[in-house]
Design a protein around this motif. Structure first.
Motif, mmCIF file in Angstrom:
data_model
loop_
_atom_site.group_PDB
_atom_site.id
_atom_site.type_symbol
_atom_site.label_atom_id
_atom_site.label_comp_id
_atom_site.label_asym_id
_atom_site.label_seq_id
_atom_site.Cartn_x
_atom_site.Cartn_y
_atom_site.Cartn_z
ATOM 1 N N VAL A 133 0.978 -1.260 -0.064
ATOM 2 C CA VAL A 133 -0.136 -0.057 0.188
ATOM 3 C C VAL A 133 0.836 1.162 -0.036
ATOM 4 O O VAL A 133 1.971 1.239 0.467
ATOM 5 N N VAL A 134 0.180 2.551 -0.408
ATOM 6 C CA VAL A 134 1.123 3.853 -0.347
ATOM 7 C C VAL A 134 0.073 4.708 0.316
ATOM 8 O O VAL A 134 -1.243 4.364 0.708
ATOM 9 N N ALA A 135 0.496 5.724 0.651
ATOM 10 C CA ALA A 135 -0.081 6.875 1.007
ATOM 11 C C ALA A 135 -1.468 7.209 0.157
ATOM 12 O O ALA A 135 -1.143 7.192 -1.085
ATOM 13 N N PRO A 136 -2.601 7.647 0.675
ATOM 14 C CA PRO A 136 -3.580 8.086 0.026
ATOM 15 C C PRO A 136 -3.347 9.020 -1.047
ATOM 16 O O PRO A 136 -3.940 9.041 -2.140
ATOM 17 N N GLY A 137 -2.515 10.298 -1.090
ATOM 18 C CA GLY A 137 -2.055 11.133 -1.774
ATOM 19 C C GLY A 137 -0.932 10.772 -2.701
ATOM 20 O O GLY A 137 -0.386 11.408 -3.547
ATOM 21 N N SER A 138 -0.518 9.324 -2.777
ATOM 22 C CA SER A 138 0.701 9.131 -3.451
ATOM 23 C C SER A 138 0.182 8.993 -5.004
ATOM 24 O O SER A 138 -0.862 8.552 -5.257
ATOM 25 N N HIS A 139 1.221 9.476 -5.918
ATOM 26 C CA HIS A 139 1.051 9.480 -7.159
ATOM 27 C C HIS A 139 1.497 7.957 -7.851
ATOM 28 O O HIS A 139 1.328 7.753 -8.924
ATOM 29 N N ALA A 140 1.952 7.212 -7.163
ATOM 30 C CA ALA A 140 2.377 5.679 -7.406
ATOM 31 C C ALA A 140 1.042 4.985 -7.915
ATOM 32 O O ALA A 140 0.349 4.890 -7.121
ATOM 33 N N THR A 141 1.067 4.233 -8.970
ATOM 34 C CA THR A 141 0.235 3.452 -9.281
ATOM 35 C C THR A 141 0.607 2.062 -9.537
ATOM 36 O O THR A 141 -0.112 1.138 -9.811
ATOM 37 N N THR A 142 1.723 1.897 -9.981
ATOM 38 C CA THR A 142 2.482 0.681 -10.239
ATOM 39 C C THR A 142 3.856 0.441 -9.236
ATOM 40 O O THR A 142 4.220 1.283 -8.894
ATOM 41 N N LEU A 143 4.212 -0.835 -9.259
ATOM 42 C CA LEU A 143 5.303 -1.179 -8.461
ATOM 43 C C LEU A 143 6.694 -0.302 -9.038
ATOM 44 O O LEU A 143 7.604 0.116 -8.377
ATOM 45 N N ALA A 144 6.524 -0.112 -10.372
ATOM 46 C CA ALA A 144 7.699 0.683 -11.005
ATOM 47 C C ALA A 144 7.821 2.188 -10.468
ATOM 48 O O ALA A 144 8.938 2.846 -10.430
ATOM 49 N N ASP A 145 6.829 2.532 -9.930
ATOM 50 C CA ASP A 145 6.703 3.900 -9.500
ATOM 51 C C ASP A 145 7.568 4.226 -8.022
ATOM 52 O O ASP A 145 7.960 5.189 -7.708
ATOM 53 N N LEU A 146 7.931 3.118 -7.645
ATOM 54 C CA LEU A 146 8.594 2.816 -6.284
ATOM 55 C C LEU A 146 10.153 2.980 -6.456
ATOM 56 O O LEU A 146 10.788 2.943 -5.639
ATOM 57 N N LYS A 147 10.551 2.712 -7.836
ATOM 58 C CA LYS A 147 12.160 2.952 -8.147
ATOM 59 C C LYS A 147 12.688 4.000 -7.419
ATOM 60 O O LYS A 147 12.194 5.216 -7.366
ATOM 61 N N GLY A 148 13.628 3.727 -6.717
ATOM 62 C CA GLY A 148 14.456 4.799 -5.952
ATOM 63 C C GLY A 148 13.716 5.173 -4.772
ATOM 64 O O GLY A 148 14.508 6.076 -3.893
ATOM 65 N N GLY A 149 12.859 4.530 -4.408
ATOM 66 C CA GLY A 149 12.351 4.873 -2.992
ATOM 67 C C GLY A 149 12.576 3.814 -2.000
ATOM 68 O O GLY A 149 13.192 2.756 -2.032
ATOM 69 N N GLN A 165 9.235 -11.202 -4.546
ATOM 70 C CA GLN A 165 8.853 -11.634 -5.738
ATOM 71 C C GLN A 165 8.020 -10.767 -6.907
ATOM 72 O O GLN A 165 8.584 -10.849 -8.057
ATOM 73 N N ALA A 166 7.400 -9.844 -6.113
ATOM 74 C CA ALA A 166 6.789 -9.026 -6.987
ATOM 75 C C ALA A 166 7.551 -8.064 -7.909
ATOM 76 O O ALA A 166 7.536 -7.784 -9.076
ATOM 77 N N LEU A 167 8.609 -7.402 -7.132
ATOM 78 C CA LEU A 167 9.578 -6.456 -7.783
ATOM 79 C C LEU A 167 10.325 -7.313 -8.679
ATOM 80 O O LEU A 167 10.698 -6.732 -9.838
ATOM 81 N N ARG A 168 10.881 -8.588 -8.664
ATOM 82 C CA ARG A 168 11.617 -9.375 -9.477
ATOM 83 C C ARG A 168 10.888 -9.470 -10.770
ATOM 84 O O ARG A 168 11.383 -9.378 -11.865
ATOM 85 N N ARG A 169 9.660 -9.879 -10.527
ATOM 86 C CA ARG A 169 8.721 -10.337 -11.560
ATOM 87 C C ARG A 169 8.430 -9.166 -12.545
ATOM 88 O O ARG A 169 8.438 -9.032 -13.779
ATOM 89 N N ALA A 170 8.550 -7.763 -11.881
ATOM 90 C CA ALA A 170 7.973 -6.681 -12.652
ATOM 91 C C ALA A 170 9.562 -6.094 -13.123
ATOM 92 O O ALA A 170 9.387 -5.231 -13.840
ATOM 93 N N GLY A 171 10.355 -6.557 -12.768
ATOM 94 C CA GLY A 171 11.792 -6.115 -13.349
ATOM 95 C C GLY A 171 12.102 -4.678 -12.746
ATOM 96 O O GLY A 171 12.778 -3.822 -13.340
ATOM 97 N N VAL A 172 11.708 -4.478 -11.579
ATOM 98 C CA VAL A 172 11.904 -3.099 -10.768
ATOM 99 C C VAL A 172 13.030 -3.186 -9.811
ATOM 100 O O VAL A 172 13.284 -4.228 -9.041
ATOM 101 N N ASP A 173 14.063 -2.399 -10.009
ATOM 102 C CA ASP A 173 15.440 -2.432 -9.263
ATOM 103 C C ASP A 173 15.409 -1.312 -8.520
ATOM 104 O O ASP A 173 14.763 -0.271 -8.716
ATOM 105 N N GLY A 174 16.323 -1.118 -7.549
ATOM 106 C CA GLY A 174 16.608 0.329 -6.911
ATOM 107 C C GLY A 174 15.866 0.451 -5.999
ATOM 108 O O GLY A 174 15.273 1.779 -5.590
ATOM 109 N N VAL A 175 14.862 -0.222 -5.363
ATOM 110 C CA VAL A 175 14.130 -0.293 -4.069
ATOM 111 C C VAL A 175 14.644 -0.491 -2.818
ATOM 112 O O VAL A 175 15.332 -1.554 -2.726
ATOM 113 N N GLU A 176 14.719 0.487 -1.851
ATOM 114 C CA GLU A 176 15.199 -0.048 -0.638
ATOM 115 C C GLU A 176 14.364 -0.478 0.374
ATOM 116 O O GLU A 176 13.129 0.195 0.669
ATOM 117 N N THR A 177 14.514 -1.593 1.002
ATOM 118 C CA THR A 177 13.616 -2.239 1.934
ATOM 119 C C THR A 177 14.108 -1.719 3.361
ATOM 120 O O THR A 177 15.106 -1.936 3.740
#
Length: 464
Positions: A133-149, A165-177
């Motif tokens: 989940v994201v904050a109600p006012g977030s502009h993110a609509t896909t996992l790709a929008d989390l890159k760098g965050g 698993q979801a990030l790997r399948r979407a090919g999204v890198d650069g996400v800090e857990t």
């Protein structure tokens, strides 16, 4: 893909170590009384049949009798339960699939600590128990929008496993857990310290229900089974098999109670945990996100086997897990009865929405379209389709406790007023409005249906 983990995984997993300050599990507290220590997660409501609900019903104590005293220990995640099982200080515990793997890896080195997965509490064959989940006012609509965050997650949890698993399948890198316990992560999301929050049942639903978050990623999009289960120390099971049988028998009883009294069960869990009953019912009610069934199904065991590489991905000195040795349904078969084989093969949710739809005047059948309106108190109404449910809400003048609809693509049960609605004029009048848990899901449908358009909840109510 490489997911960076802050507050290192090693720190998160340090909890899986010896924890002093607790009486040794299974020991007699007096010459006439034997203590059984059960570790559970009260707010992880997919485990209620082995924890919160079971405790409130008193079924286990009734089966054991006065010779035993049950000590219930409540935790936010599975890691501390595993830690105390390694130290011999918890006899029986319940946790999610990824924590179960860690439990198997950490306990198999010592004969006295080795555990067995003996039953399932609840599952979702598509993975819908875990969400981002994201904050109600977030502009993110896909996992790709989390890159760098930054994304808050409990490293080693089921929610974290889904995120990886979801990030790997979407090919999204650069996400800090950012490794945080669920309540801490929820606060971090509200404060704007993280871009998203990846957790397990019931945290995502709770934040969305309270208006503190919006669903970005529905774990059902993975199409990978996820579940929670019960583990027992093998040494304890060998010493006191009658206790294990009593626990599993009581869990079966609690599962039956949940199916037969879903509203009462939701209210009982809500009272014990402080969670809103409407959120508990989202997951545990008829056609809920969680299917409650104690049997160890081959699809779930296979999913656990496929999750083994996750251990290497999060760091830490984890030993390989032999899932075939870890998953052991011999204890359950001993108490279940002759229907075990048939029930192992069944995957339909035994708790289904039934009855006649008062707005559309048709019987409710297909779980893929059936919804439910919680009017007030213990009064609920079935809905044959999401459009029929919208009509019921309109007829009530908008006064109700909660309304639930299934995602048109994944079937994930969700709050009607939190869903993303699509109007498709090409469909018949009783099924013209389609709900989706996420913006991405709705937009994917619209892209393949020329005249379909996303509409807000108020518009859907007005035009239904």
């Amino acid at each position: 893909m490489r997911v960076r983990i802050r507050a290192a995984a090693a720190t998160a997993l340090a909890a899986v170590a010896f924890l002093p300050g607790c009486s040794v599990a299974g020991n007699a507290s007096s010459s006439d009384e034997i203590t059984l220590v059960v570790g559970y997660q009260s707010k992880t409501i997919n485990t209620v049949t082995a924890g919160t609900l079971l405790r409130s019903l008193g079924y286990l104590e009734r089966r054991l009798g006065p010779k035993y005293r049950v000590e219930w220990q409540d935790y936010d995640t599975g890691a501390p339960i595993t830690a105390k099982m390694v130290a011999g200080k918890i006899d029986i515990g319940s946790m999610g699939d990824y924590p179960l793997l860690i439990n198997a890896s950490r306990t198999q080195a010592a004969e006295t600590a080795r555990t067995a997965l003996v039953s399932v509490t609840g599952y979702n064959l598509r993975g819908g128990l875990n969400m981002v989940v994201v904050a109600p006012g977030s502009h993110a609509t896909t996992l790709a929008d989390l890159k760098g965050g930054k994304v808050s997650a409990s490293v080693g949890s089921a929610g974290h496993g889904t995120l990886v698993q979801a990030l790997r399948r979407a090919g999204v890198d650069g996400v800090e857990t950012v490794n945080q316990q669920p309540p801490v992560g929820a606060s971090a999301l509200q404060a704007g310290d993280v871009a998203a929050y990846a957790q397990f049942v019931a945290w995502p639903g709770l934040l969305v229900f309270k208006g503190q978050a919006r669903l970005l990623y529905d774990g059902s999009a993975l199409g990978v089974p996820t579940f929670h289960g019960v583990v027992v120390r093998r040494a304890y099971a060998k010493e006191r098999p009658e206790v294990v049988r009593a626990f599993l028998g009581a869990q079966i009883d609690a599962t039956r109670y949940l199916h037969e009294h879903p509203l009462e069960a939701a209210e009982a869990v809500a009272k014990a945990t402080g969670l809103p009953a409407e959120v508990v019912y989202l997951y545990n009610g008829p056609n809920g996100i969680a299917t409650f069934d104690v049997t160890l199904k081959p699809r779930l065991v296979e999913a656990l086997r496929n999750d083994v590489p996750y251990l290497a991905s999060i760091g830490g000195d984890f030993k390989p897990v032999e899932v075939s040795r870890f998953a052991d349904d011999s204890f359950l078969r001993a108490v279940y009865g002759s229907s075990y084989a048939a029930d192992v093969a069944a995957t339909a949710n035994p708790a289904r929405i039934t009855g006649a739809d008062p707005a559309c005047g048709v019987p409710v059948g297909d779980p893929g379209t059936a919804g439910e309106l919680w009017v007030s108190g213990t009064t609920t109404r079935p809905a044959a389709t999401p459009t029929c449910l919208l009509r019921q809400i309109r007829d009530l003048g908008g006064t109700y406790r909660a309304a639930y609809v299934p995602d048109a693509a994944t079937g994930t049960r969700w709050f009607a007023d939190k869903a993303v609605w699509v109007r498709d004029p090409a469909r018949d009048a009783a099924s013209r409005f389609l709900p989706f848990t996420t913006t991405a899901g709705a937009e994917e449908y619209v892209s393949g249906h020329g005249a379909a358009r996303v509409v807000d909840f108020r518009t859907a109510l007005k035009e239904a």
